[in-house]
Scaffold this active site. Structure first.
Site, PDB file in Angstrom:
ATOM      1  N   GLY B 136       0.832  -1.197   0.000  1.00 42.85           N
ATOM      2  CA  GLY B 136       0.000   0.000   0.000  1.00 42.85           C
ATOM      3  C   GLY B 136       0.868   1.248   0.000  1.00 42.85           C
ATOM      4  CB  SER B 138       0.299   4.859  -5.332  1.00 44.36           C
ATOM      5  OG  SER B 138       1.550   4.824  -5.940  1.00 44.36           O
ATOM      6  CD  GLU B 253       8.336  -1.103  -7.104  1.00 48.47           C
ATOM      7  OE1 GLU B 253       8.497  -0.082  -6.420  1.00 48.47           O
ATOM      8  OE2 GLU B 253       7.269  -1.402  -7.654  1.00 48.47           O
ATOM      9  CB  SER B 384       7.666   7.883 -13.211  1.00 51.15           C
ATOM     10  OG  SER B 384       8.287   9.059 -12.748  1.00 51.15           O
TER      11      SER B 384
END
Lengths: 378, 406, 378, 406
Positions: B136, B138, B253, B384
């Site tokens: 959990g 974003s 990640e 991003s």
């Protein structure tokens, strides 16, 4: 925009207002969700007919307004903005062009008024494999006692499900790859021996693969000259390319507007994201690409209207530059919107999918880059 | 090119033997097929669960983790050997998929930040592929700017009570646990006052709603917390230090996203062969589209450069690649290669690369379109493209932040 | 950097220190301003010989240290950083490689010790026109009573002015374009019938066009096999490409370092320009390109050392990726430095000019992209 | 495609007749050759000065300027006709070059901001190509950030006394006048307190030093002001309002840089033909390097798109293109096209595109190398690529400035 006449400005304003109010993306979404097989809503199409858009390039004696290709492009740009789905391009631009370029007086009289009043939907069937390759047409039209017998397959025919009349590029002599021996036929889509496979594509628009098995047509079904159809086919295609490029420009312009709006409203790290210089510069570069692409799109349409000698070159330029910009723009649309852009609830995906679909139609960038070089003799 | 020691060669032999005895041969090359979103499907279900149990039991689904917590206790050379041997026979690792975000992210972070109790409780079931984790992170108004998150956890004596909303919680609807960043001090400035909580998903205060994506159905959910509860002992790391824990997890990640998609055991057709099949070739075997050929060559070079960079960084780190300063570079490079691959595949397929469903397109063509669309997320999630470039320019290159108008 | 051995690390440190102190760009500038025809300073070259760099790939029995190509690449990267000019690549890498790959024992004994002690400068003469095209060699070597007579022209021969010994790719049978019929000769540069035109190039380094007019050589001048030299030539070239790519990486890495330094110190609009996100992102992208290019460069050198089957592919990859990065980087070097970068007093122009010069040497990006595709059979 | 009125057709006829009578035929196509850095050279000197006098006398070197100040008084359609007719017979306009920065930039700004006296004094000699202007804008520490300039002008009763240093003053060593931005109020904030002064270059307080560039000799100078003087009447625009005047002048500069280099009367070989000459072609006439061919096609398309954009903007503005919001777009696009053209020319020349001087290279090859290098300045001067993008994003697109860390 090019310097428009008063009439063109009026049509542009009308198109803009109608598309925004009557045929926005929400309407496209509803069409997609309903799963309507032909890929457009009948009332949308009917409204276009009522506004006279189907007659824009048709001379007045056949019921049209004869306003020319630039005017048609103005309308297509607006429908492109909101992904308004209809057979307008396939029938009233490509189909009508085929008749205007290659039709006998009888053929024009028989079909053009019906293109204008919407009772016939025309489309051009050209490709036969996974790629646009008008130079390797193999669908065979064999001479019979009273006419010809067509056998072969056409792929990814635009509005191939809804079309009532097909314009088919065939081989009447020679073999695939030969410049001569191409003949273009115009025939009802329900002629015996024709079967259609409607396709479900990523852009949710209307396409079909069409099989011809011993389809019998008379000599009066020929558009242009027997065996000499290659030039006609090229000219028809070029008009389609110029029109499609205008639609693509509209699609990309809308994506740009959506992005710009998001850059001005989405807050991250305590400020609107458009204040980040890296994003500001990317927007500036996209805007520049848009201005350059617009010039090419309009020049191609004006080139057709003015019958300039470099028409073919301009059409390839137009399709290629509009394609490059739309590709870049639709990807940036997703990237800038981030997670929200990835969701089906948001419209960005429609633009991305549509961008990919139109890229290959009537030749992708590589096709037109190659053709452009050929036309410049290198 | 690395010379193996006798001991390492012996290890390779023992791996081979073990795989011969334990990997069900019917599963050979079926990794991609069996591992959809982590649920076993199809007729090979029994073989698949057997393989999961055997691999998990050996700890080889998490080969580098300590064996006392259920891992394989292997070093990096041994791990490489294990993967080579598995690839050789078309075997695959289901554990990593079954654990959701567990093996790749939450687990390594628990290993670093967890108490002994937390390790013993959470790691072994992860290693066996029994517990799936989601994350959990974003929130609707905290995307790339994670530090502005608003989901709140209040101290109610023996437990934390959580209220708020998360988005992009991948697999939330099928996970048993969630690692969430929550605000535990609303007065502190953005990055401070955040903690990392581990929440049981099976409780009345948590509701999940799947998100439909542009590629269709998706593993992502919106997740709503309404007086959801977590034990006091289920905080990972210190109170209000969740930003460090969460950042560290993101590095894991990134590290897990630095490779280009591997379909898991099966060898797919080389892109250039597929191109020749769709486009054709001239008498000299050159692709019949010189334009595409050039871009294809560029892409394959980029892909090879990416692969060589992973190898080089591994060699430089003497085996330890999990977290490194290069993760941002590799993340962007992996994304670029994968997205370009999708674009080129669509291009070479031409009209056949436009299918959504139904007839007229084969399965590979339909999958290509969906992959192309879902792959657009690669440059958005997990930090991003822009965020990675910020990290490179600030953390690696040491460029300063903008402090003025301009 | 790759995981280096202790010896490699030592050599790298030594090279770095020497280049920075003894052969920085200022030395290159002085060389250029002096207009020395051969394109390098003798003392620079002598120092390299003294440090043993000329023997890095030469086996010990011929006076070398046999440390391999990766080690050579480490040195070339350092010389590339400061544009240190010398025949190191042409002679000690390409020349020595030719002997190692194709030389008889007698040839090796005769030449390799002299390559190592610097008393001979070797170079490979391959191209014959404006482009790198080893597949269309036309320089004719005709069989005579005692040997061969060479007639034709070689262009843009690296260190062609200073070379004392030429390695010349010739055609002994067939015609330009044929794969067979290539023979490689090794002959003194002062053999009768050879004339050289030293060139003044933008990068101020040593090149010459070389004319052969009935140049007589014996059969013992053949490297490798008569008529079977194409494979040998390719292998020699690939070593040159891998070495040159290492040098290019160094040149680009230094340009990157100069840029990064400028981004951190140049103030505009009240802050250092590196704080502008658009520039920060561009630096991040360049850094990523550098990391990726480095992997390719090192893999090619290691591939040669390890004699892996994909050597050729790795060498083309390396030259192409290093070229792309150097091109981008040298342009950004000028752009970021703005006006000052355009002045001859500043060093940026040297990097830009050098980048352009090495791009075409042993094949440009397009050449290697094409070859890479061929090697992958598409 | 524009239909001309009878009057316009008549004008075309009169231009044709005038050119027939006045343009020395020996100068046909010699524009590029004759106009080096603005000094006539070579054997055609006499013809060239005659042509300058005739064209200047007619006001057609500055066709759109009002005739009372020495201009041609033509409208934009007439100007287009004039240029078409000149191009048709290989005539060229030397005035624009002889005036340095006068005709393209200073003149239009005087027309807008100048007093009647200033107009009468400065414009007619510009129109005759007799007075060359340079510009004093950039300073060593004020490049893209022009507003931070430090050259100071002090009020000493009847004149301004100027001290400081400028760089990149193009043609300063051969100019008679300089338009300079100077600080007239050192207490005001950056953009305020700047004025636009016109200085006579022929005075003891001004010294110029040519700058050698990467391409070799250059028109650029460093210019030093040591108690240099300007009359009180030589300020253009109001005191401390020089920023507006200077900015407006830069817009004229951008507008003058939006075209791709025109060699002035001569038709040079088409790039694709040159490529075939160096690279060869296959049996179907396709360039023998498929990779280069593709990039060449892309470049020619970009160039055509650029040209079409100039035409479109002109058409939309009904003829008036001199200053428009599109100037930044066109400036960047022109730069891109010109720089790519240079790169491709070098590439197709291969080894022949590496020459610096001496034997082994022909003149065109040597010129290509120098042009390539000097062309790198296009994305730097006249507002760099980055500055243009800032202008587009802020002024045209309305994106805000960064106000915070990030």
């Amino acid at each position: 925009m090019a310097a428009l006449t008063e009439e063109q400005t009026m049509i542009k304003d009308q198109a803009q207002a109608w598309v925004t109010e009557q045929a926005p993306v929400a309407k496209f979404r509803a069409m997609r969700d309903s799963g309507v097989e032909q890929g457009f809503q009948v009332e949308t199409w009917q409204a276009m007919v009522d506004m006279g858009w189907t007659g824009i390039i048709v001379p007045e004696q056949y019921g049209g307004s004869d306003l020319g290709y630039l005017t048609f492009g103005i309308v297509l740009e607006e429908t492109g903005k909101h992904l308004t789905a209809s057979p307008l391009l396939a029938s009233a631009l490509v189909g009508a062009s085929a008749l205007l370029l290659g039709g006998t007086e009888a053929q024009k009289q028989a079909w053009l008024p019906k293109v204008v009043d919407g009772s016939e939907i025309l489309t051009l069937a050209v490709d036969e494999g996974p790629r646009h390759a008008p130079n390797v047409i193999a669908l065979r039209a064999e001479k019979t006692a009273d006419g010809f017998s067509l056998t072969g397959r056409k792929t990814m025919v635009l509005e191939g499900g809804a079309a009532t009349t097909l314009i088919v590029a065939t081989r009447t002599s020679g073999s695939a790859g030969d410049a001569g021996g191409i003949t273009v036929f115009l025939l009802p889509a329900d002629t015996a021996g024709i079967s259609r496979q409607v396709l479900k594509t990523a852009d949710s628009r209307g396409y079909a693969n069409i099989d011809f098995e011993g389809v019998i047509v008379g000599e009066d079904a020929i558009l242009g000259e027997l065996d000499q159809g290659a030039g006609l086919l090229t000219d028809i295609l070029d008009r389609g390319r110029a029109g499609l490029a205008a639609e693509m420009l509209g699609t990309a312009a809308q994506a740009f507007a959506m992005n710009l709006d998001y850059l001005k409203t989405r807050v991250q790290f305590g400020q609107v994201i458009g204040a980040f210089q890296a994003l500001g510069h990317r927007a500036a570069i996209l805007f520049s690409e848009m201005e350059l692409a617009r010039s090419c799109v309009e020049a191609a349409l004006q080139g057709i209207d003015g019958e300039v000698p470099s028409q073919a070159q301009l059409c390839s330029l137009s399709k290629c530059q509009a394609g490059a910009f739309l590709h870049h723009m639709s990807n940036e649309l997703i990237q800038i919107h981030g997670g929200i852009g990835m969701t089906d609830d948001f419209d960005a995906g429609f633009y991305l999918k549509r961008a990919r679909a139109v890229e290959g139609a009537y030749g992708n960038q590589a096709f037109h880059r190659n053709r452009y070089a050929q036309l410049l003799n290198f | 090119m690395v010379e193996l020691s006798d001991e390492q060669e012996a290890f390779r032999q023992s791996v081979r033997t073990w795989l011969d005895e334990n990997f069900p041969p019917r599963l050979k090359g079926k990794g991609a097929e069996l591992l959809g979103y982590g649920e076993y499907t199809g007729p090979l279900q029994d073989d698949a669960s057997l393989w999961q149990q055997r691999l998990g039991g050996k700890g080889w689904g998490t080969p580098t983790w300590p064996s006392q917590y259920g891992g394989g206790g292997l070093d990096h050379i041994q791990t490489k050997i294990l993967h080579e041997e598995m690839n050789r026979i078309g075997a695959f690792n289901p554990i990593i998929v079954l654990a959701g975000m567990g093996v790749t992210m939450v687990g390594p972070t628990i290993l670093e930040y967890g108490t002994e109790d937390q390790k013993i409780r959470h790691l072994p079931p992860m290693c066996r592929g029994e517990i799936r984790w989601c994350l959990g992170y974003s929130e609707p108004n905290a995307g790339s700017d994670l530090a502005s998150l608003a989901t709140k956890a209040e101290d109610q004596g023996d437990s934390w009570v959580v209220n708020g909303q998360k988005v992009w919680t991948s697999g939330a609807d099928i996970s048993q646990w969630c690692g969430a960043l929550v605000r535990t001090d609303s007065k502190a400035k953005k990055r401070n006052g955040i903690s990392f909580l581990m929440l049981k998903m099976d409780q009345p205060g948590i509701e999940t709603r799947p998100i439909k994506l542009i590629a269709g159905a998706s593993p992502f959910c919106e997740t709503f917390f309404t007086d959801a509860r977590a034990d006091k002992t289920d905080m990972l790391g210190n109170l209000n230090d969740g930003w460090s824990v969460g950042k560290r997890l993101l590095q894991h990640e990134r590290a897990s996203q630095t490779g280009v998609r591997n379909t898991g055991g099966g060898k797919s057709e080389a892109l250039q062969d597929m191109a020749k099949r769709y486009v054709g070739a001239d008498a000299e075997g050159r692709l019949d589209d010189a334009d595409l050929r050039l871009r294809l060559a560029n892409h394959l070079m980029d892909a090879q450069a990416h692969g060589l960079t992973i190898s080089r960084i591994a060699a430089e780190a003497r085996g330890n690649v999990e977290v490194s300063a290069s993760a941002s570079i590799l993340k962007n490079s992996a994304t670029h290669v994968a997205q370009t691959q999708s674009e080129l595949t669509l291009e070479l397929m031409g009209h056949s690369g436009l299918g959504w469903e139904g007839e007229g397109f084969n399965d590979a063509e339909l999958a290509t379109v969906r992959n192309w669309l879902s792959g657009k997320a690669m440059s958005i999630y997990g930090g991003s493209f822009e965020v990675q470039n910020n990290i490179i320019s600030k953390n690696i290159l040491g460029l300063p932040e903008n402090t003025q108008k301009g």
